[in-house]
Design an enzyme around this catalytic site. Sequence first.
Site, PDB file in Angstrom:
ATOM      1  N   LYS A   1       0.645  -1.607  -0.136  1.00  0.00           N
ATOM      2  CA  LYS A   1       0.228  -0.478  -0.126  1.00  0.00           C
ATOM      3  C   LYS A   1       1.096   0.704  -0.015  1.00  0.00           C
ATOM      4  O   LYS A   1       2.074   1.141   0.373  1.00  0.00           O
ATOM      5  CB  LYS A   1      -0.861   0.025   1.471  1.00  0.00           C
ATOM      6  CG  LYS A   1      -0.225   0.425   2.681  1.00  0.00           C
ATOM      7  CD  LYS A   1      -0.843  -0.385   3.998  1.00  0.00           C
ATOM      8  CE  LYS A   1      -0.045  -0.436   4.665  1.00  0.00           C
ATOM      9  NZ  LYS A   1      -0.800  -1.086   6.010  1.00  0.00           N
TER      10      LYS A   1
ATOM     11  N   TYR B   1      16.005  29.762   9.939  1.00  0.00           N
ATOM     12  CA  TYR B   1      14.741  30.345  10.601  1.00  0.00           C
ATOM     13  C   TYR B   1      14.616  30.653  12.253  1.00  0.00           C
ATOM     14  O   TYR B   1      14.627  29.469  12.862  1.00  0.00           O
ATOM     15  CB  TYR B   1      13.587  30.129  10.092  1.00  0.00           C
ATOM     16  CG  TYR B   1      13.591  30.110   8.769  1.00  0.00           C
ATOM     17  CD1 TYR B   1      13.883  31.519   8.209  1.00  0.00           C
ATOM     18  CD2 TYR B   1      13.091  28.820   7.838  1.00  0.00           C
ATOM     19  CE1 TYR B   1      13.419  31.414   6.505  1.00  0.00           C
ATOM     20  CE2 TYR B   1      13.474  29.117   6.326  1.00  0.00           C
ATOM     21  CZ  TYR B   1      13.559  30.509   5.784  1.00  0.00           C
ATOM     22  OH  TYR B   1      13.149  31.009   4.421  1.00  0.00           O
TER      23      TYR B   1
END
Length: 385
Positions: A52, A271
């Site tokens: 999957k 950041y």
Amino acid sequence: MSLPEFFRDEAAAGFDPASASTILTVDLDAIAANYRHLRSIGAGADVAGVVKADAYGLGLVPVARTLAHAGCTNFFVTDTDEGLALRAALPGATIYVTNGLTPGAAALYRGHGLRPCLGSLAEVEEWRTVVRHAGMALPAALHFDTGLSRLGFDETETARLIAEPALLAGIDVTLIMSHLACSDEPEHPLNALQLARFRPIRKAFASTPASFANSGGALLGPDYCFDLIRSGYGLYGGTSGPGPNPFRATVRLETRLLQIRNVPAGVTAGYGATWKAEAPRRLGVLATGYADGYFRSLAANGRVYVGGHYAPIAGRVSMDLLTIDLTSLPEGAVKRGDLAELIGPHVTLDEVADRAGTIGYEVLTSLGDRAKRLYTGGHLAVPES
Ligand SMILES: *Cc1c(COP(=O)(O)O)cnc(C)c1O
């Protein structure tokens, strides 16, 4: 060594590993080896490939074909889209769809030989309607819930199915199955409880093959394995339980060192300016960020392996970049353009998951498609049936 087909495609499209920013190498031979290992531990149980979510992000077609060459004949996917893609890749495979029968999709299942994992009486009823139209028995799995409370017949429906076999008339039940909630915690009491709930079901369907264990379940011992192990994570090299990992690593994620910069004491990096140089430091800037599936949460205590040494992450992970602290590495250990290992033999999938505060399943399925992919080993052609 000849290049596998997928690599050749990339090469034809101009992929030069020397210039790629980030490279994801998938070792298909390791996946085949993990398949063989699972076959050896299940007291004779067969092993199905759970492919999957694009084979947990590693690539449905190369993974499924490699598994088929290793002897895998049963596969599990989530829905019909995945089922159709797998059918095109492996015309002869037995394909089970774990989401069960979605309303109105029965013709798709029948037309492409997909077997629903029926998990409610409503689904059973709908599949029987298809059977009546077909005028022939059609195969399906029966999925029993034994403690996960997700998909599968609940206790009441299970009792009814056992008491009234006529409810299943016309359905060729090729598999009964259940799924463990806590297979990554061997000591969890729910494991034994689910097993105890599954046994009488197995007894009621004594002539039908039974499937109970996922990868973690198979490691709980032969009692859990029954006839068919459904394995995904183990095939892809991960282990979520305690103890040493019996599986081979299958994934290597490497990224380019874009810049090396010396910074004086007091400067910040990244950041939010969350990292600050307490003394002069040497930083490395790497060409991978959270858009590549490298989790932002790794900023707290992630590390990479570069130039034969570990280097910690410095500051926040950006979308496309991350910064590492190279100060403790010997002079000359790294140079611009080197590849750093983000996931691989030195920084394992499970370590990365742990440090990111998640599980390796999420790490694998988050790997973006920006990294250049290299497949090594394995089998990419459709196997002869
Ligand atoms: C995903 C899944 C598996 C595979 O589990 P792993 O832990 O990856 O081996 C097996 N069975 C079902 C029903 C699943 O949804």
